[in-house]
Design an enzyme around this catalytic site. Structure first.
Site, PDB file in Angstrom:
ATOM      1  N   ASP A 158     -10.412   7.922   2.721  1.00 25.33           N
ATOM      2  CA  ASP A 158     -10.458   8.539   1.399  1.00 25.33           C
ATOM      3  C   ASP A 158     -11.379   9.760   1.465  1.00 25.33           C
ATOM      4  O   ASP A 158     -12.548   9.635   1.829  1.00 25.33           O
ATOM      5  CB  ASP A 158     -10.996   7.514   0.387  1.00 25.33           C
ATOM      6  CG  ASP A 158     -10.229   7.536  -0.930  1.00 25.33           C
ATOM      7  OD1 ASP A 158      -9.689   6.484  -1.327  1.00 25.33           O
ATOM      8  OD2 ASP A 158     -10.183   8.615  -1.536  1.00 25.33           O
TER       9      ASP A 158
ATOM     10  N   ASP B 261      -8.897  12.387  -2.911  1.00 21.26           N
ATOM     11  CA  ASP B 261      -9.251  11.981  -4.266  1.00 21.26           C
ATOM     12  C   ASP B 261      -9.171  13.161  -5.233  1.00 21.26           C
ATOM     13  O   ASP B 261      -9.744  14.236  -4.975  1.00 21.26           O
ATOM     14  CB  ASP B 261     -10.676  11.424  -4.243  1.00 21.26           C
ATOM     15  CG  ASP B 261     -11.039  10.709  -5.526  1.00 21.26           C
ATOM     16  OD1 ASP B 261     -12.024  11.127  -6.167  1.00 21.26           O
ATOM     17  OD2 ASP B 261     -10.327   9.767  -5.895  1.00 21.26           O
TER      18      ASP B 261
ATOM     19  N   GLU C 153      -4.125  12.817  -4.421  1.00 26.76           N
ATOM     20  CA  GLU C 153      -4.092  12.200  -5.759  1.00 26.76           C
ATOM     21  C   GLU C 153      -4.068  13.372  -6.730  1.00 26.76           C
ATOM     22  O   GLU C 153      -5.045  14.111  -6.821  1.00 26.76           O
ATOM     23  CB  GLU C 153      -5.304  11.313  -5.996  1.00 26.76           C
ATOM     24  CG  GLU C 153      -5.270  10.596  -7.339  1.00 26.76           C
ATOM     25  CD  GLU C 153      -6.596   9.951  -7.702  1.00 26.76           C
ATOM     26  OE1 GLU C 153      -6.580   8.895  -8.346  1.00 26.76           O
ATOM     27  OE2 GLU C 153      -7.651  10.501  -7.322  1.00 26.76           O
TER      28      GLU C 153
ATOM     29  N   HIS D 217      -6.183   0.547  -6.910  1.00 28.42           N
ATOM     30  CA  HIS D 217      -7.522   0.059  -7.299  1.00 28.42           C
ATOM     31  C   HIS D 217      -7.946   0.603  -8.661  1.00 28.42           C
ATOM     32  O   HIS D 217      -8.970   0.213  -9.208  1.00 28.42           O
ATOM     33  CB  HIS D 217      -8.549   0.487  -6.249  1.00 28.42           C
ATOM     34  CG  HIS D 217      -8.676   1.953  -6.142  1.00 28.42           C
ATOM     35  ND1 HIS D 217      -7.647   2.767  -5.685  1.00 28.42           N
ATOM     36  CD2 HIS D 217      -9.663   2.806  -6.508  1.00 28.42           C
ATOM     37  CE1 HIS D 217      -8.027   4.021  -5.752  1.00 28.42           C
ATOM     38  NE2 HIS D 217      -9.242   4.075  -6.256  1.00 28.42           N
ATOM     39  N   ASP D 218      -7.150   1.519  -9.239  1.00 29.73           N
ATOM     40  CA  ASP D 218      -7.436   2.087 -10.572  1.00 29.73           C
ATOM     41  C   ASP D 218      -6.449   1.599 -11.626  1.00 29.73           C
ATOM     42  O   ASP D 218      -6.648   1.854 -12.819  1.00 29.73           O
ATOM     43  CB  ASP D 218      -7.315   3.617 -10.533  1.00 29.73           C
ATOM     44  CG  ASP D 218      -8.390   4.285  -9.703  1.00 29.73           C
ATOM     45  OD1 ASP D 218      -8.104   5.362  -9.138  1.00 29.73           O
ATOM     46  OD2 ASP D 218      -9.490   3.736  -9.609  1.00 29.73           O
TER      47      ASP D 218
END
Ligand code: TEU
Length: 538
Positions: free
Chosen positions: A98, A194, A245, A309-310
């Site tokens: 990440d 990210d 993302e 995870h969000d």
């Protein structure tokens, strides 16, 4: 169409702090992922996406980094990481990390220097202003935080503990490229980037007409110059895979990031579904898929996911996590693995884990939820009402520990888990799934094997049928002289459809289904709740 190893891959996302704890501190760790690599390999995944494990005060679960070249002690050591990477490669899998470079932690030495004085050489590593504007951040009522030391405001797209880096400063960009090379030279296989389209800020920070619509945070002029520079200086020098993302974008915008001639990123996550579709909405979902296929196909590569995870686990948010949990989990698996684009599996999705309902806000850990709760209660709203309004989309729904077996804490830890285990772990766990040949786990395994053996699932053109049907999602994939038909009943109803001769399935080979036997009906397409079927037409 250009063929690439990553286009043919299935990605398994590991949120290591909730995966497997080997030292009893209640947090999962890299040693735990190493010990479960055979499990991930047996599933058939090709690439592991590891959420951030760099040094961090952990205010936002690692998305607030204070040292980009070291491993967070909860996760392990650099030696553990190097062994982990080796073990992944020994099994023929790949690892992407990440890359969190829109912001750092406020404990990063860069920010400590930057806030120390206006003359500090690192002052311009961050975004400072004398006056705020009316923008809000993802996690707080304002993007601006006043700093007593120099009596100016600094900018943060997320929490106050996550100040945004100033990408206009070439020094900042070179710092980032340098530690990207550090990890790539170690042999990692790419990055999940990210909120990568938030790097460029709107010039002059003009007030927003509707501050609640935070799309002003992203997709601003200058972003493509930054990503093309990153590609030129770093990415093009490695045989790697990148996924950005990328919120707030249309397919047309998205193509500017992943177009094969753009020399920026390979693929993206867009959030037209996960940021805006609270519950399953068939027509809206079909329309989104239609537009992105039209916008990207043969020009850029898309991703397929419905949780991470969000975002709340898919059976709870979009499917049925009680009487049809298994059927809906398998049905959505077919949807995500047969639609055009790269499928992502979020840890626990392969055994049908569900969202969670803790009893009080105190049991929740996520900074986004706690901040929102505080903000709404301070506005005078009823705490009970606020709590109820936040539980469905709380990020903690997908952050509960992986349920390995029926032992205490679902076999996740011998200590006290950092977040409570979902109480349904005795019914839903890996041990039970591996013991049941008809489990969701083996269904995913079959789907992934089917992809390895049939490039039609990767490169096949996509053509929707029954576009307006409210319960049935059906489409054809076609490659060379092959033609597959996918039929999904995404509802809790028994659905019967008369179809044209061209869609007749009489005598057609059924490649995969999530129901044991045919339904007894004289209507050709008769599908039970969440029934999924894949046919070979040619
Ligand atoms: O997420 C950004 C974020 O807030 C997502 O929840 C949202 O769905 C998406 O960007 C589209 O708007 C990333 C990380 O995934 C998240 O865990 C971090 O908290 C956040 O950035 C800050 O680093």
């Amino acid at each position: 169409m250009k063929k690439n190893w990553w286009k043919e891959s299935v990605v398994y996302q590991v949120y290591w702090r909730s995966f497997y704890d080997t030292d009893g501190d209640g947090y999962g760790d890299l040693e735990g992922v190493i010990q479960k690599l055979d499990y991930i390999q047996e599933l058939g995944a090709d690439v592991i996406w590891l959420n951030p494990c760099f040094e961090s005060p952990d205010v936002d679960n690692g998305y607030d980094i204070s040292d980009y070249r070291s491993i967070m002690s909860k996760a392990g050591t650099m030696e553990t990481f190097d062994r982990f990477l080796q073990e992944v490669h020994n099994r023929g899998m790949k690892l992407i990390m990440d890359l969190v470079v829109n912001h750092t932690s406020d404990q990063h030495p860069w920010f400590k220097e930057s806030r120390s004085s206006k003359d500090n050489p690192k002052r311009d590593y961050y975004v400072w202003r004398r006056e705020p504007n009316n923008w809000r951040s993802y996690f707080t009522p304002s993007v601006w935080e006043f700093d007593d030391q120099t009596e100016e405001y600094y900018f943060h797209s997320f929490a106050v503990e996550q100040p945004d880096l100033n990408w206009e400063n070439p020094m900042v960009r070179q710092e980032v490229y340098s530690f990207m090379r550090f990890w790539l030279d170690k042999g990692i296989d790419g990055f999940r980037m990210d909120v990568i389209n938030l790097l460029a800020k709107q010039a002059g920070f003009p007030d927003a007409e509707n501050p609640e619509d935070i799309s002003y945070l992203g997709n601003n002029p200058g972003i493509h110059e930054y990503l093309q520079e990153m590609h030129r200086e770093v990415l093009q020098h490695y045989d790697i895979f990148t996924v950005g993302e990328i919120p707030f974008v249309t397919p047309e915008d998205g193509l500017l990031y992943v177009g094969e001639n753009r020399r920026e990123l390979h693929t993206l996550f867009h959030f037209e579904v996960c940021d805006y579709m609270i519950h399953w909405d068939m027509q809206r979902y079909k329309e989104i898929q239609r537009r992105w296929y039209k916008g990207l196909w043969e020009k850029g590569w898309n991703s397929q996911f419905l949780n991470n995870h969000d975002h709340t686990r898919l059976v709870t948010r979009f499917g049925n996590d009680s009487i049809f949990r298994v059927e809906s989990a398998k049905c959505f698996a077919v949807l995500l693995h047969l639609l055009p684009g790269m499928p992502y599996i979020y840890q626990g999705e392969e055994i049908g884990m569900t969202g969670v309902r803790y009893k009080s806000i105190q049991e929740y850990q996520d900074i986004a939820m706690k901040n929102k709760y505080k903000e709404e209660v301070e506005k005078g709203r009823d705490p009970g009402e606020v709590f109820k309004s936040l539980v469905h989309l709380s990020r903690d729904n997908s952050r509960t520990p992986v349920q390995w077996d029926e032992s205490p804490n679902a076999g996740f830890t011998k200590g006290t888990p950092w977040i409570k285990v979902n109480p349904n772990y005795k019914e839903i766990n890996v041990a039970q799934s591996l013991a049941d040949p008809d489990s969701i786990f083996y269904f995913y395994k079959k789907l992934i094997q089917l992809r390895k053996e049939n490039k039609i699932m990767v490169y096949g053109d996509y053509q929707e049928v029954l576009e307006d049907h409210q319960q049935i999602y059906s489409f054809i994939r076609e490659l060379d002289h092959q033609r597959w038909l996918v039929v999904l009943n995404i509802s809790e109803l028994l659905v019967q459809v008369n179809v044209p001769e061209s869609l007749s399935i009489a005598g057609k080979e059924m490649l995969l289904t999530n129901y044991k036997n045919e339904v007894d009906s004289n209507v050709e397409w008769a599908l039970r709740p969440y029934e999924a079927r894949i046919y070979r037409l040619l």
